[in-house]
Write a protein that holds these residues in place. Structure first.
Motif, mmCIF file in Angstrom:
data_model
loop_
_atom_site.group_PDB
_atom_site.id
_atom_site.type_symbol
_atom_site.label_atom_id
_atom_site.label_comp_id
_atom_site.label_asym_id
_atom_site.label_seq_id
_atom_site.Cartn_x
_atom_site.Cartn_y
_atom_site.Cartn_z
ATOM 1 N N ILE A 14 3.022 -5.467 0.027
ATOM 2 C CA ILE A 14 4.485 -5.639 0.110
ATOM 3 C C ILE A 14 4.859 -6.058 1.530
ATOM 4 C CG2 ILE A 14 6.692 -4.370 0.076
ATOM 5 C CD1 ILE A 14 5.481 -2.717 -2.288
ATOM 6 N N LYS A 15 4.217 -5.413 2.504
ATOM 7 C CA LYS A 15 4.540 -5.755 3.899
ATOM 8 C C LYS A 15 4.112 -7.185 4.228
ATOM 9 C CE LYS A 15 3.989 -1.091 5.589
ATOM 10 N NZ LYS A 15 2.995 -0.274 6.274
ATOM 11 N N GLN A 16 3.017 -7.643 3.592
ATOM 12 C CA GLN A 16 2.562 -9.018 3.857
ATOM 13 C C GLN A 16 3.475 -10.038 3.185
ATOM 14 O OE1 GLN A 16 -1.470 -9.495 2.484
ATOM 15 N NE2 GLN A 16 -2.184 -7.891 3.862
ATOM 16 N N GLU A 17 3.874 -9.733 1.957
ATOM 17 C CA GLU A 17 4.624 -10.725 1.185
ATOM 18 C C GLU A 17 6.048 -10.918 1.709
ATOM 19 O OE1 GLU A 17 4.314 -13.083 -0.606
ATOM 20 O OE2 GLU A 17 6.157 -13.370 -1.737
ATOM 21 N N PHE A 18 6.671 -9.837 2.132
ATOM 22 C CA PHE A 18 8.058 -9.975 2.569
ATOM 23 C C PHE A 18 8.073 -10.000 4.085
ATOM 24 C CE2 PHE A 18 7.906 -8.138 -1.598
ATOM 25 C CZ PHE A 18 8.721 -9.015 -2.285
ATOM 26 N N TRP A 19 8.545 -11.132 4.645
ATOM 27 C CA TRP A 19 8.402 -11.306 6.072
ATOM 28 C C TRP A 19 9.108 -10.204 6.853
ATOM 29 C CZ3 TRP A 19 11.983 -13.818 3.311
ATOM 30 C CH2 TRP A 19 13.259 -13.931 3.843
ATOM 31 N N LYS A 20 10.135 -9.644 6.235
ATOM 32 C CA LYS A 20 10.653 -8.384 6.751
ATOM 33 C C LYS A 20 10.399 -7.396 5.622
ATOM 34 C CE LYS A 20 14.264 -9.930 9.884
ATOM 35 N NZ LYS A 20 15.718 -9.980 10.085
ATOM 36 N N PRO A 21 9.927 -6.205 5.890
ATOM 37 C CA PRO A 21 9.497 -5.333 4.796
ATOM 38 C C PRO A 21 10.597 -5.087 3.758
ATOM 39 C CG PRO A 21 9.123 -4.321 6.941
ATOM 40 C CD PRO A 21 9.821 -5.601 7.198
ATOM 41 N N ALA A 22 10.217 -5.122 2.497
ATOM 42 C CA ALA A 22 11.161 -4.827 1.416
ATOM 43 C C ALA A 22 11.191 -3.314 1.271
ATOM 44 C CB ALA A 22 10.696 -5.494 0.130
ATOM 45 N N TRP A 23 12.112 -2.688 1.980
ATOM 46 C CA TRP A 23 12.110 -1.225 2.057
ATOM 47 C C TRP A 23 12.265 -0.550 0.721
ATOM 48 C CZ3 TRP A 23 10.231 1.288 5.970
ATOM 49 C CH2 TRP A 23 10.097 0.593 7.161
ATOM 50 N N ILE A 24 13.054 -1.158 -0.146
ATOM 51 C CA ILE A 24 13.267 -0.509 -1.443
ATOM 52 C C ILE A 24 11.949 -0.480 -2.225
ATOM 53 C CG2 ILE A 24 14.078 -2.608 -2.644
ATOM 54 C CD1 ILE A 24 15.516 0.883 -3.192
ATOM 55 N N LEU A 25 11.138 -1.537 -2.080
ATOM 56 C CA LEU A 25 9.857 -1.556 -2.794
ATOM 57 C C LEU A 25 8.895 -0.546 -2.173
ATOM 58 C CD1 LEU A 25 9.182 -5.354 -3.482
ATOM 59 C CD2 LEU A 25 10.426 -3.701 -4.857
ATOM 60 N N LEU A 26 8.958 -0.410 -0.844
ATOM 61 C CA LEU A 26 8.108 0.596 -0.191
ATOM 62 C C LEU A 26 8.520 1.994 -0.632
ATOM 63 C CD1 LEU A 26 7.902 -0.862 3.432
ATOM 64 C CD2 LEU A 26 6.131 -0.899 1.690
ATOM 65 N N ALA A 27 9.836 2.205 -0.727
ATOM 66 C CA ALA A 27 10.321 3.523 -1.145
ATOM 67 C C ALA A 27 9.893 3.814 -2.585
ATOM 68 C CB ALA A 27 11.841 3.584 -1.027
ATOM 69 N N GLU A 28 9.948 2.796 -3.435
ATOM 70 C CA GLU A 28 9.544 3.016 -4.829
ATOM 71 C C GLU A 28 8.054 3.317 -4.925
ATOM 72 O OE1 GLU A 28 11.023 -0.109 -7.357
ATOM 73 O OE2 GLU A 28 13.075 0.600 -7.118
ATOM 74 N N THR A 29 7.269 2.671 -4.048
ATOM 75 C CA THR A 29 5.834 2.954 -4.057
ATOM 76 C C THR A 29 5.579 4.387 -3.611
ATOM 77 O OG1 THR A 29 5.505 0.646 -3.483
ATOM 78 C CG2 THR A 29 3.604 2.071 -3.258
ATOM 79 N N CYS A 30 6.365 4.816 -2.650
ATOM 80 C CA CYS A 30 6.264 6.180 -2.165
ATOM 81 C C CYS A 30 6.590 7.166 -3.289
ATOM 82 C CB CYS A 30 7.304 6.326 -1.063
ATOM 83 S SG CYS A 30 6.751 7.238 0.293
ATOM 84 N N TRP A 31 7.603 6.826 -4.039
ATOM 85 C CA TRP A 31 8.028 7.634 -5.187
ATOM 86 C C TRP A 31 6.900 7.702 -6.223
ATOM 87 C CZ3 TRP A 31 12.566 10.247 -6.449
ATOM 88 C CH2 TRP A 31 12.822 10.489 -7.794
ATOM 89 N N ASP A 32 6.245 6.537 -6.444
ATOM 90 C CA ASP A 32 5.120 6.499 -7.387
ATOM 91 C C ASP A 32 3.974 7.378 -6.892
ATOM 92 O OD1 ASP A 32 6.406 4.732 -9.087
ATOM 93 O OD2 ASP A 32 5.573 2.962 -8.104
ATOM 94 N N ALA A 33 3.678 7.259 -5.589
ATOM 95 C CA ALA A 33 2.583 8.061 -5.017
ATOM 96 C C ALA A 33 2.916 9.549 -5.137
ATOM 97 C CB ALA A 33 2.368 7.667 -3.560
ATOM 98 N N LEU A 34 4.196 9.862 -4.959
ATOM 99 C CA LEU A 34 4.625 11.260 -5.062
ATOM 100 C C LEU A 34 4.333 11.809 -6.463
ATOM 101 C CD1 LEU A 34 6.207 13.772 -4.106
ATOM 102 C CD2 LEU A 34 8.317 12.584 -4.721
#
Ligand SMILES: C[S@@+](CC[C@H](N)C(=O)[O-])C[C@H]1O[C@@H](n2cnc3c(N)ncnc32)[C@H](O)[C@@H]1O
Length: 488
Positions: free
Chosen positions: A358-378
């Motif tokens: 996600i960090k590579q694909e979006f030149w500025k991090p897509a925070w909502i996608l990172l947050a959702e991944t965090c939610w998934d990991a949780l």
């Protein structure tokens, strides 16, 4: 340049709503308390998408009747009051039987600190390098509505907007079901428009997309669909200003429906410069180019002119599309119940990879996608009762979601409850009857975050290096990926 359009609803500060948010938190805690801690994973596992529309994606669901102000109905609000008082009674009953699991009424210092940090007013200088949702717009319009080449009107930032800054909150002009057939929607919308006060009718008229040609002007339903963003239970909402925000496949802001207040909100996803267009995603932008194009054409009837869609050759095909396909595949994998049960370690590693991609694909991090991944990991670690990692993911997810959606959404409130006691997660311990050890599931226990070697006797330079290293470790620990911390 066009005259700036007046935005109506920007005066509610998050701090002003704090008592209400706290009340809701208690309700949410009650939900947690009434749930069996060893709930069956198959039944209880919920994908984040099933919580309601997320990431600008239109969800399918129940029909809602069109209304200009969903919270203004007295019968509805009294029904909600009765339901909530019934819930409170149930809560008190749960609290007596599960007293050991009920969080204290006063927030623990960690939670108070997190809230205080997130509520730092924009006008006060903040020590936080990564500041939280703020509300500049209450005093100064931070955007203007003006024409944008090839897209009609759009919202342009007047001042620099910081990551996680509140942009706008607005009640919809109208809401309608996205599931119904066009003729039924048409009828539903006609009735709502007829009942609108003149001023609201004018606002609706001013939204009409002239570039869609004469036919669309005659079809209210098609027009409303082209302007709508997701709202409660699979319905679409048309807003006076939010509906003027254009789409981007790597957006710099995040639209969200706040069901509690019955408003749409936009928060910036990362730093936006003055003069830059504010954009959100109308659809699931993790999809590769051709799918995004098809969905946008079908649902909104336009061809996207964003930078991402204008990438050419391998930049778009192998790189962007390749990464987005991988993001989708990995996301589906880490949400798969069977995999969470049987290979949690692998799922967790994939969450880590997911964040990197996600960090590579979006030149500025897509925070909502990172947050959702965090939610998934949780969900993975909660199902296996991994308290250490779960606490890290809760903290990170709370911080990031609060920045993308504000402090009042269901998800953020739920995370606050878990900050008090992580075992309130719906899936807590759902996989604990498995006949394998913690080590089999996740590998070795995470290393301690802070080093135990004393600081005395260290030179200034060594202290500085130590502090930097510890901060780095803490950052990784917050994300919950201790394994990576040990390998750096
Ligand atoms: C919800 S409206 C946004 C406001 C609209 N630009 C206006 O002038 O009223 C959606 C319409 O804006 C235009 N639009 C939005 N995002 C676009 C994009 N990325 N590329 C091209 N047109 C876009 C399309 O005409 C689309 O149907």
């Amino acid at each position: 340049m066009a005259e700036p359009k007046r935005c109506r609803a920007t005066s509610t500060t998050p701090a002003a709503d704090l008592p209400e948010a706290k009340r809701q938190k208690t309700d949410s805690a009650g939900h947690g308390a009434s749930r069996a801690p060893t709930a069956d994973l198959d039944g209880a596992l919920r994908t984040p998408d099933s919580d309601g529309p997320k990431s600008g994606q239109i969800a399918d669901g129940d029909a809602v009747s069109p209304t200009t102000n969903p919270t203004a109905n007295p019968a509805e609000s009294s029904r909600q009051d009765t339901a909530s008082s019934r819930r409170r009674v149930r809560l008190r009953r749960d609290a007596t039987t599960l007293s050991s699991k009920t969080p204290s009424t006063t927030s623990p210092p960690s939670l108070r600190k997190a809230r205080a940090k997130l509520l730092t007013p924009a006008s006060q200088p903040s020590e936080d390098p990564d500041p939280a949702p703020t509300n500049h717009a209450a005093t100064q319009p931070i955007f203007e509505v003006t024409s944008v080449e090839g897209k009609g009107r759009g919202l342009i930032a007047r001042t620099a907007i910081r990551k996680g800054q509140f942009v706008i909150e607005e009640k919809p002009l109208l809401q309608f079901s996205l599931d119904k057939q066009l003729p039924d929607v048409q009828e539903e919308i006609e009735k709502t428009i007829d009942a609108m006060p003149d001023a609201t009718k004018e606002e609706w008229q001013s939204l009409i997309l002239r570039d869609k040609g004469p036919d669309i002007e005659h079809s209210l339903a098609t027009m409303a669909k082209a302007l709508a963003l997701p709202s409660a239970h699979g319905s679409g909402a048309v807003f006076s200003t939010i509906s003027l925000v254009n789409h981007h496949c790597s957006p710099n802001a995040h639209y969200n429906w706040d069901g509690r207040k019955g408003v749409g909100t936009v928060y910036s996803g990362h730093d936006i410069e003055a003069g830059e267009e504010i954009t959100v995603a109308y659809i699931d932008y993790r999809e590769p180019f051709h799918r995004r194009r098809r969905t946008l054409k079908r649902r909104f009837d336009f061809e996207c002119r964003c930078d991402t869609c204008h990438l050419v050759g391998s930049e778009r095909g192998e790189l962007s599309d390749g990464r987005r396909t991988l993001i989708q595949r990995l996301t589906a994998g880490v949400r798969n119940e069977q995999r969470i049960k049987e290979m949690p370690g692998q799922c967790l590693e994939e969450c880590h990879d997911l964040m990197e991609i996600i960090k590579q694909e979006f030149w500025k991090p897509a925070w909502i996608l990172l947050a959702e991944t965090c939610w998934d990991a949780l969900r993975v670690v909660a199902a296996h009762s991994d308290k250490d990692r779960a606490a890290g993911f809760v903290k990170r997810a709370h911080r990031t979601f609060a920045k993308c959606e504000g402090l009042h959404t269901e998800r953020v409130t739920e995370l606050e409850t878990m900050m008090e006691d992580v075992t309130y997660h719906k899936l807590w311990g759902a996989c604990c009857d498995m006949k394998c050890s913690y080590r089999d599931r996740f590998g070795a226990r995470p290393p301690a975050v802070r080093e135990t070697v004393p600081w005395e006797g260290l030179s200034k330079k060594e202290r500085k290096e130590r502090r930097e290293r510890e901060n780095q470790l803490e950052e990784l620990w917050l994300w919950g990926f201790e394994k990576s911390a040990s390998s750096t």
